[in-house]
Design a protein around this motif. Structure first.
Motif, mmCIF file in Angstrom:
data_model
loop_
_atom_site.group_PDB
_atom_site.id
_atom_site.type_symbol
_atom_site.label_atom_id
_atom_site.label_comp_id
_atom_site.label_asym_id
_atom_site.label_seq_id
_atom_site.Cartn_x
_atom_site.Cartn_y
_atom_site.Cartn_z
ATOM 1 N N PHE A 130 2.538 6.500 32.092
ATOM 2 C CA PHE A 130 2.457 7.489 33.156
ATOM 3 C C PHE A 130 2.894 8.873 32.673
ATOM 4 O O PHE A 130 2.385 9.884 33.145
ATOM 5 N N LEU A 131 3.826 8.918 31.748
ATOM 6 C CA LEU A 131 4.274 10.221 31.234
ATOM 7 C C LEU A 131 3.158 10.945 30.503
ATOM 8 O O LEU A 131 3.118 12.173 30.485
ATOM 9 N N GLY A 132 2.248 10.210 29.904
ATOM 10 C CA GLY A 132 1.152 10.825 29.160
ATOM 11 C C GLY A 132 -0.188 10.650 29.830
ATOM 12 O O GLY A 132 -1.221 10.686 29.162
ATOM 13 N N ARG A 192 8.165 19.851 32.180
ATOM 14 C CA ARG A 192 9.493 19.585 32.741
ATOM 15 C C ARG A 192 9.559 18.183 33.337
ATOM 16 O O ARG A 192 8.721 17.785 34.152
ATOM 17 N N CYS A 193 10.567 17.424 32.955
ATOM 18 C CA CYS A 193 10.692 16.031 33.389
ATOM 19 C C CYS A 193 10.964 15.920 34.889
ATOM 20 O O CYS A 193 10.478 14.992 35.545
ATOM 21 N N VAL A 194 11.728 16.841 35.446
ATOM 22 C CA VAL A 194 12.059 16.773 36.867
ATOM 23 C C VAL A 194 10.803 16.902 37.716
ATOM 24 O O VAL A 194 10.654 16.215 38.745
ATOM 25 N N ASP A 195 9.876 17.764 37.322
ATOM 26 C CA ASP A 195 8.629 17.915 38.076
ATOM 27 C C ASP A 195 7.815 16.629 38.048
ATOM 28 O O ASP A 195 7.230 16.219 39.060
ATOM 29 N N LYS A 196 7.771 15.971 36.895
ATOM 30 C CA LYS A 196 7.050 14.699 36.808
ATOM 31 C C LYS A 196 7.710 13.634 37.677
ATOM 32 O O LYS A 196 7.029 12.830 38.326
ATOM 33 N N ALA A 233 13.164 3.960 40.778
ATOM 34 C CA ALA A 233 12.020 3.885 39.866
ATOM 35 C C ALA A 233 11.677 5.267 39.313
ATOM 36 O O ALA A 233 11.380 5.421 38.121
ATOM 37 N N ALA A 234 11.731 6.282 40.186
ATOM 38 C CA ALA A 234 11.455 7.651 39.733
ATOM 39 C C ALA A 234 12.536 8.136 38.775
ATOM 40 O O ALA A 234 12.260 8.869 37.819
ATOM 41 N N GLN A 235 13.789 7.717 39.008
ATOM 42 C CA GLN A 235 14.878 8.108 38.114
ATOM 43 C C GLN A 235 14.699 7.495 36.737
ATOM 44 O O GLN A 235 15.029 8.120 35.715
ATOM 45 N N GLU A 236 14.180 6.275 36.685
ATOM 46 C CA GLU A 236 13.915 5.646 35.394
ATOM 47 C C GLU A 236 12.847 6.415 34.625
ATOM 48 O O GLU A 236 12.919 6.545 33.404
ATOM 49 N N LEU A 237 11.842 6.921 35.344
ATOM 50 C CA LEU A 237 10.834 7.748 34.695
ATOM 51 C C LEU A 237 11.468 9.012 34.113
ATOM 52 O O LEU A 237 11.140 9.428 32.998
ATOM 53 N N LEU A 238 12.390 9.617 34.872
ATOM 54 C CA LEU A 238 13.081 10.817 34.397
ATOM 55 C C LEU A 238 13.885 10.515 33.139
ATOM 56 O O LEU A 238 13.828 11.273 32.159
ATOM 57 N N ILE A 239 14.626 9.406 33.135
ATOM 58 C CA ILE A 239 15.426 9.035 31.968
ATOM 59 C C ILE A 239 14.529 8.786 30.764
ATOM 60 O O ILE A 239 14.826 9.205 29.633
ATOM 61 N N ASN A 240 13.416 8.107 30.985
ATOM 62 C CA ASN A 240 12.477 7.828 29.910
ATOM 63 C C ASN A 240 11.912 9.120 29.339
ATOM 64 O O ASN A 240 11.772 9.268 28.117
ATOM 65 N N CYS A 241 11.601 10.054 30.206
ATOM 66 C CA CYS A 241 11.056 11.346 29.772
ATOM 67 C C CYS A 241 12.071 12.129 28.941
ATOM 68 O O CYS A 241 11.750 12.671 27.883
#
Length: 399
Positions: A130-132, A192-196, A233-241
């Motif tokens: 999802f990040l890419g 920016r990771c927060v926007d994602k 779940a969204a926080q995990e995406l932020l940490i991963n980013c």
């Protein structure tokens, strides 16, 4: 007063032999301590000014090179800065239930992943994917009407499937946009990771609630989704980013920090209370490390720029068809200087990215000059200390 040398003279032997006034070893070595001090001070001040300029450039670039606003990215992609938020995902959910509700059941994360990431052989949909993912996942507007889709009045009015996010009711841009090479990890890493995280949270909140906004049961685990779990779940995406950006950010920030410590340490040796051999040696040691880290930073910037710009884009100019078609070169490489209106204008997001890379490199060069000037100032200090040691030697020691 003249110094008495040799033996005492006996009566009648004449006056005592004397030596002319001497300024010590400075005259012997043609050394002028005043000029040396002024030279050292001038070199130190020049190095300090260059350090300030270099650190400002590098810190500014470091804080921005991997922290671009997602709105700026979407404005380049579609001409509009708007993001896919709750309203847009709700429109997508309505279209999903209209097309697939009777056959596929409730909308889930696996379906969204398959539309934006592709159908993965193992059926997995990791956060890294999802990040890419495609820019159409993050941005509200599509840059143009996709192939096989019917659009009218700036919106998608009919589509057979959901691929690339072409759901009915989604707006289509009427402004100039630039093609973005999808799947470029360096372009993805700059956002920016927060926007994602915010877009991802709105997506999860939408697909795991029904049309009435009530949280649904997860089809695989039979557990009920809640807002707290969606935020987690969204926080995990932020940490991963942030984890993906960590190594590059560490090295890019370490270079200017070590340059600052080394130059400031040696700058304070201009003052007597800090001009000890330990301070001089410490400053030299940190400077050598700072030079090495700065060179590593140059390699990181070069690697990122090469992977993002040189390998992903091409300057197409005004070549036109058949060499350039639909903002792509004949070999399929994305043009960096042609927009959707066939205007020869530079891609603003890629231009900004290149500008940040250049700013960081320029700051590193200024820091290297500051280090070299300060090293010269240190060598002058060491020569001065050597002169003072010889000056304090007695006659027997000089022999």
């Amino acid at each position: 007063p003249n110094r008495r040398v040799g033996r005492r003279t006996a009566p009648g032997e004449g006056p005592l032999r004397t030596m002319p006034p001497s300024n010590g070893v400075e005259n012997k070595l043609n050394w002028n301590e005043t000029i040396s001090t002024r030279t050292r001070l001038a070199l130190a001040i020049t190095g300090f000014v260059l350090l300030i300029a270099g650190v400002i450039c590098q810190w500014y670039a470091t804080n921005n090179i991997n922290d671009a606003s997602l709105k700026d990215f979407c404005e380049t992609y579609s001409g509009y800065p708007d993001l896919n938020r709750l309203d847009e995902w709700y429109t997508a959910k309505q279209d999903y239930y209209k097309k697939y509700g009777d056959t596929k059941g409730p909308m889930d994360l696996k379906f969204v992943a398959s539309q934006f990431l592709g159908f993965l052989p193992d059926g997995d949909y990791p956060l890294n994917g999802f990040l890419g993912t495609s820019p159409s996942f993050w941005c509200k507007y599509l840059p143009k009407c996709p192939d096989g889709v019917e659009c009218d009045a700036g919106k998608v009015v009919q589509s057979k499937n959901w691929t690339t996010g072409a759901w009915e009711g989604r707006p289509v841009s009427d402004k100039a946009s630039w093609a973005i090479r999808e799947g470029s990890r360096f372009t993805d890493d700059r956002i920016r990771c927060v926007d994602k995280r915010d877009v991802y949270f709105d997506m999860v909140s939408t697909i795991f609630t029904n049309l009435n906004g009530e949280w649904q049961v997860d089809p695989e685990t039979s557990a009920v989704w809640t807002e707290e779990k969606a935020r987690r779940a969204a926080q995990e995406l932020l940490i991963n980013c942030l984890t993906k950006k960590g190594p590059n950010g560490f090295f890019l920030g370490l270079g200017p920090f070590l340059s600052s410590v080394s130059v400031l340490t040696c700058f304070f040796t201009m003052f007597k209370f800090c001009s000890s051999p330990f301070m001089l040696s410490s400053g030299k040691a940190v400077m050598l490390v700072a030079i090495a880290i700065t060179l590593v930073d140059f390699w990181v910037i070069s690697y990122m720029t090469n992977g993002e710009l040189v390998q992903g884009y091409q300057f197409c100019g005004e070549q036109g068809a058949p060499l350039v078609t639909d903002r792509k070169y004949v070999d399929g490489t994305t043009c960096v200087d042609v927009n959707s209106l066939d205007e020869n204008l530079m891609n603003p997001f890629i231009a900004w990215s290149g500008w940040m890379s250049g700013t960081y490199t320029a700051g590193g060069i200024l820091n290297l000059f500051a280090i070299f000037l300060t090293l010269i100032a240190i060598s002058k200090a060491e020569e001065s200390n050597t002169v003072r040691k010889f000056q304090n030697l007695g006659p027997s020691d000089e022999m």
